[in-house]
Design an enzyme around this catalytic site. Structure first.
Site, PDB file in Angstrom:
ATOM      1  CG  HIS A  68      62.556  58.284  24.335  1.00 29.22           C
ATOM      2  ND1 HIS A  68      63.273  57.126  24.102  1.00 29.22           N
ATOM      3  CD2 HIS A  68      62.041  58.151  25.586  1.00 29.22           C
ATOM      4  CE1 HIS A  68      63.193  56.344  25.172  1.00 29.22           C
ATOM      5  NE2 HIS A  68      62.452  56.935  26.087  1.00 29.22           N
ATOM      6  CG  ASP A  97      48.228  32.448   8.302  1.00 28.57           C
ATOM      7  OD1 ASP A  97      48.259  33.472   9.009  1.00 28.57           O
ATOM      8  OD2 ASP A  97      49.010  32.254   7.343  1.00 28.57           O
ATOM      9  CD1 TRP A 133      54.693  60.541  26.426  1.00 25.89           C
ATOM     10  CD2 TRP A 133      53.217  59.451  25.136  1.00 25.89           C
ATOM     11  NE1 TRP A 133      53.852  59.836  27.245  1.00 25.89           N
ATOM     12  CE2 TRP A 133      52.945  59.148  26.478  1.00 25.89           C
ATOM     13  CE3 TRP A 133      52.417  58.864  24.150  1.00 25.89           C
ATOM     14  CZ2 TRP A 133      51.899  58.299  26.867  1.00 25.89           C
ATOM     15  CZ3 TRP A 133      51.383  58.011  24.541  1.00 25.89           C
ATOM     16  CH2 TRP A 133      51.137  57.741  25.886  1.00 25.89           C
ATOM     17  CB  SER A 161      48.946  49.705  11.667  1.00 30.93           C
ATOM     18  OG  SER A 161      49.679  48.595  12.106  1.00 30.93           O
ATOM     19  CB  SER A 162      46.851  49.676  16.550  1.00 25.66           C
ATOM     20  OG  SER A 162      48.179  50.048  16.713  1.00 25.66           O
ATOM     21  CG  HIS A 245      44.992  54.412  32.597  1.00 20.92           C
ATOM     22  ND1 HIS A 245      46.091  54.677  33.370  1.00 20.92           N
ATOM     23  CD2 HIS A 245      44.600  53.160  32.926  1.00 20.92           C
ATOM     24  CE1 HIS A 245      46.335  53.643  34.152  1.00 20.92           C
ATOM     25  NE2 HIS A 245      45.448  52.715  33.906  1.00 20.92           N
ATOM     26  CD  GLU A 247      48.947  52.626  23.771  1.00 17.08           C
ATOM     27  OE1 GLU A 247      47.918  52.312  23.141  1.00 17.08           O
ATOM     28  OE2 GLU A 247      50.087  52.239  23.444  1.00 17.08           O
ATOM     29  CE1 TYR A 249      47.080  48.056  34.034  1.00 15.08           C
ATOM     30  CE2 TYR A 249      46.146  50.200  33.517  1.00 15.08           C
ATOM     31  CZ  TYR A 249      46.725  49.336  34.421  1.00 15.08           C
ATOM     32  OH  TYR A 249      46.961  49.749  35.694  1.00 15.08           O
ATOM     33  CB  SER A 260      51.083  33.886  32.475  1.00 13.86           C
ATOM     34  OG  SER A 260      50.788  35.040  33.226  1.00 13.86           O
ATOM     35  CG  HIS A 294      45.227  58.011  37.111  1.00 16.44           C
ATOM     36  ND1 HIS A 294      45.065  56.666  37.326  1.00 16.44           N
ATOM     37  CD2 HIS A 294      45.834  58.109  35.904  1.00 16.44           C
ATOM     38  CE1 HIS A 294      45.552  55.995  36.302  1.00 16.44           C
ATOM     39  NE2 HIS A 294      46.034  56.845  35.426  1.00 16.44           N
ATOM     40  CG  HIS A 295      47.238  60.179  33.292  1.00 13.92           C
ATOM     41  ND1 HIS A 295      48.529  59.722  33.227  1.00 13.92           N
ATOM     42  CD2 HIS A 295      46.451  59.076  33.206  1.00 13.92           C
ATOM     43  CE1 HIS A 295      48.523  58.399  33.090  1.00 13.92           C
ATOM     44  NE2 HIS A 295      47.282  57.989  33.078  1.00 13.92           N
ATOM     45  CB  THR A 320      47.943  44.612  39.641  1.00  6.00           C
ATOM     46  OG1 THR A 320      47.112  45.377  38.767  1.00  6.00           O
ATOM     47  CG2 THR A 320      49.344  44.562  39.066  1.00  6.00           C
ATOM     48  CE  LYS A 323      47.890  39.241  35.040  1.00  4.18           C
ATOM     49  NZ  LYS A 323      46.879  38.488  34.302  1.00  4.18           N
ATOM     50  NE  ARG A 442      57.131  63.748  32.114  1.00  5.16           N
ATOM     51  CZ  ARG A 442      56.099  63.005  31.709  1.00  5.16           C
ATOM     52  NH1 ARG A 442      54.941  63.035  32.353  1.00  5.16           N
ATOM     53  NH2 ARG A 442      56.212  62.212  30.663  1.00  5.16           N
TER      54      ARG A 442
HETATM   55 CU   CU1 Z   1      46.842  56.166  33.806  1.00 10.24          CU
END
Ligand code: CU1
Length: 524
Positions: A68, A97, A133, A161-162, A245, A247, A249, A260, A294-295, A320, A323, A442
């Protein structure tokens, strides 16, 4: 092709270098992955509907939580925003293009095989990836099913690809802006994607490095992550989250860009604080590189490390909040209307802020020892991923679908989709804060009786949210096949009889149309 005219049928899609075709393929592919990852979520919530084993075996449940996450992050959200980038960036900057159209074709077409490979692991001996994941070593190296090698290959391909997609976006924005389109005149969606593309180029190779080290540990006798051979399992977490991390963002910044664009349109005011939006986005991107641990508060870092990552993480709240302030101030005293894209955008601002606040709670190192690996974390990141990325993506599709198809979607159905998914989403994830704070871990197929009521609410909410996406699909398909034609298909606001007026004198940062760009193709 060639002398025989444009390619038809399958070859048109296989060989296309057209940014709109490729954008459409990305969007359809990501929606298919959204339904696949969503069906995994339905299995998870069905199993958790009540305590006691009922639907699936614990081993399969682990594969479902893993797949998932992987399918939603890499298959649904990221390709969806690349699809939007393909469609909108050339139109917004007045380019014919993307800069590298053949690479663009390749970026897309390596994705379906990568995900076919990933999905096929579920049918392999020992089943698919079952380690979450985040695939922490040594769980993913020493105790993983044999299919882990295919998983690694799949991650390599989607990373490729990315990276190619990101290089293309950077090359397009830097080189192909119409004369007069200076950086500080670019629509914010273009800005947020430019910054996102730099994040991608910086961290996707780190992810590739992590899975390559896994591959070496599994097959070639190295011990990067094995303490028995002189390695360090915590190293995996450092490498993974140095990718992971930024990622998050990568996933959310294009969504910031989308709202926006939308909020000013339905407030009939230019965006408040354009410059500060650009600087805030850049600050968030910079800070995203120095908060990864922080993880990992619970791995036993020195106290100075815990404090550094705690304060750095909290610092992200500043840009943040700037914004969020700008979006709200854009709406303030505007003449607001609440069409479907606007509803999703306002919900985005509100719910993403909820996710931001729970993120601040998680950032507090001593408190995180309690929250770590509980459902509170699951609630937190679904407020940013679903209410952030998926809601802004839904907003974007409703906002730009008339431009893409020349036809108007059904507004009543759109609003119904919004309200049903808004209720379903909150019913799913808000109770997860409570069970998490009460200690429910979890990634488990069963739980204590005391968590039963909130879990049942959560599962019902998930089924409602899942069903609402079928309405979304129906509305989009119906628009393409039976939608009402719009007189001026290139100007979205014309579809609603709304005029997008730039106040005179226009502030320098509103999108002034450069002379070389047709009026109909400017303003996104
Ligand atoms: Cu993070």
């Amino acid at each position: 092709m060639g002398a025989h005219g444009p390619a038809k049928g399958l070859s048109r899609w296989l060989f296309t270098t057209n940014h709109k075709d490729i954008g459409s393929m990305y969007l359809w592919f990501s929606f298919a992955m959204f339904l696949l990852g969503g069906s995994f979520a339905m299995i998870i919530r069905a199993e958790l509907f009540q305590p006691g084993l009922q639907i699936v075996e614990p081993e399969f449940f682990n594969q479902m939580t893993t797949m998932h996450g992987l399918v939603m992050v890499f298959g649904a959200i990221m390709p969806a925003f690349v699809g939007l980038a393909n469609w909108m960036i050339p139109l917004m900057i007045g380019a014919p293009d993307m800069a590298l159209p053949r690479m663009n074709n390749w970026s897309f077409w390596i994705l379906p095989p990568a995900f076919a490979l990933l999905a096929s692991t579920l049918f392999m001996e020992g089943g698919g990836p079952n380690f979450g994941w985040t695939f922490y070593a040594p769980l993913s190296t020493t105790y993983a099913p044999p299919s882990v090698t295919y998983f690694i290959f799949g991650v390599h391909i989607m990373g490729l690809s990315s990276i190619m997609g990101a290089i293309n976006i950077i090359a397009t924005i830097v080189n192909m802006r119409a004369p007069g389109m200076t950086y500080m005149k670019m629509p914010l969606f273009v800005w947020t994607w430019l910054i996102t593309a730099f994040l991608l180029v910086a961290v996707m190779p780190v992810l590739a490095g992590a899975v390559t080290m896994m591959l070496m540990d599994i097959h070639f006798g190295t011990s990067f992550f094995s303490a028995a051979g002189g390695g360090d399992p915590v190293l995996f977490q450092h490498v993974f989250w140095f990718f992971g991390h930024p990622e998050v963002y990568i996933i959310i910044l294009p969504g910031f860009g989308v709202v926006s664009q939308i909020i000013p349109t339905f407030s009939r005011k230019p965006l408040f604080g354009y410059d500060s939006m650009v600087y805030a986005t850049a600050s968030i991107a910079f800070l995203s590189f120095i908060v990864w641990a922080h993880h990992m508060y619970t791995v036993g870092m020195p106290i100075a490390g815990e404090l550094f990552f705690m304060y750095a993480t909290m610092l992200i709240a500043v840009p943040t909040a700037a914004k969020v302030f700008n979006w709200i101030t854009t709406m303030f005293k505007g003449s607001l209307t609440f069409e479907t894209p606007m509803l999703f955008s306002i919900a985005f601002v509100f719910l993403f802020t909820v996710g931001g606040f729970s993120g601040l709670m998680l950032a507090i190192a001593p408190a995180d020892f309690q929250y770590h690996d509980t459902y509170f974390v699951v609630a937190h990141f679904h407020y940013t991923m679903v209410a952030g990325a998926i809601f802004s993506m839904s907003a974007a599709v409703y906002y730009w679908l008339p431009k893409w198809t020349g036809k108007m979607y059904n507004e009543t159905m759109g609003k119904t989709h919004f309200w049903v998914s808004f209720v379903g989403f909150n019913l799913t994830f808000f109770p997860q804060h409570f069970v998490g704070l009460a200690g429910m871990p979890r990634r488990i197929p069963d739980y204590n009786l005391m968590f039963a009521d909130f879990n049942m609410m959560s599962s019902i909410g998930a089924f409602i949210y899942g069903a609402s996406q079928l309405l979304f699909l129906f509305n989009v398909v119906r628009t393409i096949t039976h939608g009402e034609k719009i007189d001026d298909p290139k100007v979205w606001d014309g579809a609603h009889g709304l005029e997008w007026t730039v106040p005179t004198p226009a502030p320098y940062h509103t999108f002034t149309t450069p002379p070389e760009v047709k009026e109909s193709e400017a303003h996104g």
